[in-house]
Design a protein around this motif. Structure first.
Motif, mmCIF file in Angstrom:
data_model
loop_
_atom_site.group_PDB
_atom_site.id
_atom_site.type_symbol
_atom_site.label_atom_id
_atom_site.label_comp_id
_atom_site.label_asym_id
_atom_site.label_seq_id
_atom_site.Cartn_x
_atom_site.Cartn_y
_atom_site.Cartn_z
ATOM 1 N N LEU A 292 0.766 -1.082 -0.076
ATOM 2 C CA LEU A 292 0.025 -0.049 -0.062
ATOM 3 C C LEU A 292 0.978 1.099 -0.111
ATOM 4 O O LEU A 292 0.661 2.113 -0.575
ATOM 5 C CB LEU A 292 -1.053 -0.055 1.260
ATOM 6 C CG LEU A 292 -2.168 -0.834 1.099
ATOM 7 C CD1 LEU A 292 -3.196 -0.830 2.223
ATOM 8 C CD2 LEU A 292 -3.116 -0.612 -0.210
ATOM 9 N N ALA A 293 2.037 1.304 0.541
ATOM 10 C CA ALA A 293 2.740 2.300 0.462
ATOM 11 C C ALA A 293 3.485 2.944 -0.809
ATOM 12 O O ALA A 293 3.709 3.878 -1.080
ATOM 13 C CB ALA A 293 4.137 2.130 1.616
ATOM 14 N N LYS A 294 3.410 1.567 -1.671
ATOM 15 C CA LYS A 294 3.852 1.642 -2.976
ATOM 16 C C LYS A 294 2.786 2.131 -3.840
ATOM 17 O O LYS A 294 2.826 1.806 -5.158
ATOM 18 C CB LYS A 294 4.523 0.501 -3.583
ATOM 19 C CG LYS A 294 5.874 0.271 -2.872
ATOM 20 C CD LYS A 294 6.316 -1.156 -3.130
ATOM 21 C CE LYS A 294 7.554 -1.642 -2.301
ATOM 22 N NZ LYS A 294 7.996 -2.828 -2.688
ATOM 23 N N LEU B 125 -9.885 -4.934 5.334
ATOM 24 C CA LEU B 125 -10.600 -3.948 5.675
ATOM 25 C C LEU B 125 -9.820 -2.538 5.183
ATOM 26 O O LEU B 125 -10.385 -1.456 4.785
ATOM 27 C CB LEU B 125 -11.296 -3.653 6.566
ATOM 28 C CG LEU B 125 -12.219 -4.837 7.202
ATOM 29 C CD1 LEU B 125 -13.016 -5.006 8.541
ATOM 30 C CD2 LEU B 125 -13.695 -4.423 6.323
ATOM 31 N N ASN B 126 -8.640 -2.508 5.933
ATOM 32 C CA ASN B 126 -7.522 -1.442 5.596
ATOM 33 C C ASN B 126 -7.346 -1.195 4.032
ATOM 34 O O ASN B 126 -7.276 -0.042 3.656
ATOM 35 C CB ASN B 126 -6.304 -1.996 6.347
ATOM 36 C CG ASN B 126 -5.210 -0.763 6.303
ATOM 37 O OD1 ASN B 126 -5.772 0.680 6.291
ATOM 38 N ND2 ASN B 126 -4.085 -0.812 6.446
ATOM 39 N N ILE B 127 -7.072 -2.410 3.360
ATOM 40 C CA ILE B 127 -7.164 -1.970 1.937
ATOM 41 C C ILE B 127 -8.437 -1.384 1.226
ATOM 42 O O ILE B 127 -8.220 -0.572 0.495
ATOM 43 C CB ILE B 127 -6.754 -3.441 1.082
ATOM 44 C CG1 ILE B 127 -5.539 -3.972 1.948
ATOM 45 C CG2 ILE B 127 -6.757 -3.269 -0.285
ATOM 46 C CD1 ILE B 127 -5.333 -5.314 1.496
ATOM 47 N N LEU B 128 -9.396 -1.979 1.773
ATOM 48 C CA LEU B 128 -10.771 -1.447 1.047
ATOM 49 C C LEU B 128 -10.952 0.027 1.473
ATOM 50 O O LEU B 128 -11.377 0.632 0.518
ATOM 51 C CB LEU B 128 -11.967 -2.305 1.636
ATOM 52 C CG LEU B 128 -12.001 -3.800 1.322
ATOM 53 C CD1 LEU B 128 -13.113 -4.696 1.851
ATOM 54 C CD2 LEU B 128 -11.552 -4.119 -0.393
ATOM 55 N N ASN B 129 -10.529 0.343 2.700
ATOM 56 C CA ASN B 129 -10.803 1.680 3.062
ATOM 57 C C ASN B 129 -9.871 2.772 2.198
ATOM 58 O O ASN B 129 -10.269 3.738 2.152
ATOM 59 C CB ASN B 129 -10.742 1.962 4.519
ATOM 60 C CG ASN B 129 -11.979 1.094 5.360
ATOM 61 O OD1 ASN B 129 -13.054 1.326 4.828
ATOM 62 N ND2 ASN B 129 -11.591 0.752 6.624
ATOM 63 N N THR B 130 -8.771 2.225 1.982
ATOM 64 C CA THR B 130 -7.699 3.236 1.441
ATOM 65 C C THR B 130 -7.784 3.376 -0.070
ATOM 66 O O THR B 130 -7.182 3.902 -0.897
ATOM 67 C CB THR B 130 -6.297 2.783 1.671
ATOM 68 O OG1 THR B 130 -5.986 1.477 1.525
ATOM 69 C CG2 THR B 130 -6.005 2.837 3.335
ATOM 70 N N ALA C 168 -12.794 4.853 -7.866
ATOM 71 C CA ALA C 168 -12.660 4.861 -9.304
ATOM 72 C C ALA C 168 -11.892 3.677 -9.625
ATOM 73 O O ALA C 168 -11.782 3.438 -10.781
ATOM 74 C CB ALA C 168 -12.041 6.218 -9.839
ATOM 75 N N ASP C 169 -10.923 3.369 -8.867
ATOM 76 C CA ASP C 169 -9.734 2.243 -8.994
ATOM 77 C C ASP C 169 -10.410 1.014 -8.779
ATOM 78 O O ASP C 169 -9.765 -0.124 -9.119
ATOM 79 C CB ASP C 169 -8.624 2.423 -8.263
ATOM 80 C CG ASP C 169 -7.793 3.770 -8.424
ATOM 81 O OD1 ASP C 169 -7.933 4.527 -9.496
ATOM 82 O OD2 ASP C 169 -7.233 4.190 -7.490
ATOM 83 N N ILE C 170 -11.525 0.861 -8.143
ATOM 84 C CA ILE C 170 -12.287 -0.471 -7.719
ATOM 85 C C ILE C 170 -12.293 -1.463 -8.776
ATOM 86 O O ILE C 170 -11.766 -2.542 -8.835
ATOM 87 C CB ILE C 170 -13.215 -0.248 -6.886
ATOM 88 C CG1 ILE C 170 -12.955 0.320 -5.491
ATOM 89 C CG2 ILE C 170 -14.010 -1.870 -6.402
ATOM 90 C CD1 ILE C 170 -14.200 0.705 -4.538
ATOM 91 N N TRP D 20 -19.714 0.726 6.178
ATOM 92 C CA TRP D 20 -20.626 0.180 5.360
ATOM 93 C C TRP D 20 -20.795 0.603 3.985
ATOM 94 O O TRP D 20 -20.942 -0.240 3.077
ATOM 95 C CB TRP D 20 -22.021 0.226 6.094
ATOM 96 C CG TRP D 20 -21.972 -0.325 7.445
ATOM 97 C CD1 TRP D 20 -22.106 0.690 8.679
ATOM 98 C CD2 TRP D 20 -21.923 -1.516 8.018
ATOM 99 N NE1 TRP D 20 -22.290 -0.179 9.668
ATOM 100 C CE2 TRP D 20 -22.071 -1.458 9.313
ATOM 101 C CE3 TRP D 20 -21.810 -2.973 7.311
ATOM 102 C CZ2 TRP D 20 -21.838 -2.680 10.340
ATOM 103 C CZ3 TRP D 20 -21.669 -4.083 8.290
ATOM 104 C CH2 TRP D 20 -21.630 -4.061 9.595
ATOM 105 N N SER D 21 -20.734 1.780 3.725
ATOM 106 C CA SER D 21 -20.729 2.317 2.224
ATOM 107 C C SER D 21 -19.788 1.689 1.380
ATOM 108 O O SER D 21 -19.737 1.444 0.247
ATOM 109 C CB SER D 21 -20.860 3.746 2.272
ATOM 110 O OG SER D 21 -19.932 4.346 2.911
ATOM 111 N N ILE D 22 -18.577 1.529 2.158
ATOM 112 C CA ILE D 22 -17.235 0.869 1.326
ATOM 113 C C ILE D 22 -17.469 -0.514 1.169
ATOM 114 O O ILE D 22 -17.374 -0.799 -0.065
ATOM 115 C CB ILE D 22 -16.091 1.346 2.250
ATOM 116 C CG1 ILE D 22 -15.664 2.643 2.186
ATOM 117 C CG2 ILE D 22 -14.876 0.519 1.519
ATOM 118 C CD1 ILE D 22 -14.627 3.202 2.888
#
Length: 156
Positions: free
Chosen positions: A49-51, A83-88, A92-94, A127-129
């Motif tokens: 995620l840092a990259k 969940l950390n990945i999904l939140n960050t 538009a990238d999903i 929840w919305s994410i």
């Protein structure tokens, strides 16, 4: 009127009854090893995620996901990492990230989305994410992903 017969567990007398552990192969790793792997994945995900490598981070979490009855702590670590990945991830990238996953990865992601939705509110659950990811995953993978997730006995 005697109703004691209703309290008898007749499955005890049936040789052909399926036990839950017979429905899927258990995770061959020891619970301590599974927890150690989940914590190592957490560190690798932070690095990805840092990259800004969301797809790589998702692949790390979804690959070899812990399942089975004795690895609850590892499942919790893996869920919080996901969940950390999904939140960050930007919305538009999903779709592009989901398209980059294998079918097994998409199915495992759906399992985690449902597990996140089943948790009580609060904490790091948005929840919305979760619903946004579910919508995009269903658009990309189709409803077959939902069916495979619901019928697979290996819970994450």
């Amino acid at each position: 009127m005697d109703t004691a017969f209703r309290k008898i567990d007749i499955d005890v007398y049936d040789e052909d009854v399926l036990q839950e552990e017979e429905l899927f192969d258990a995770d061959p790793r020891e619970p301590a090893q599974v927890l150690s792997d989940a914590k190592q994945r957490q560190v690798a995900v932070r690095s990805a995620l840092a990259k800004s490598d969301v797809l790589g981070a998702l692949n790390i979490v979804l690959e070899n996901a812990p399942y089975g009855p004795n690895v609850e702590e590892a499942k919790t670590v893996n869920l919080s990492t996901l969940l950390n990945i999904l939140n960050t991830t930007k919305s538009a990238d999903i779709p592009n990230v989901i398209k980059g996953l294998s079918q097994d990865g998409q199915d495992t992601l759906m399992k985690y989305l449902y597990k996140g939705m089943a948790l009580p509110g609060g904490g790091d659950i948005n929840w919305s994410i979760l619903l946004g990811w579910h919508e995009k995953l269903t658009e990309v993978a189709g409803t077959g992903c939902i069916v495979r997730t619901m019928t697979d006995r290996r819970t994450v």
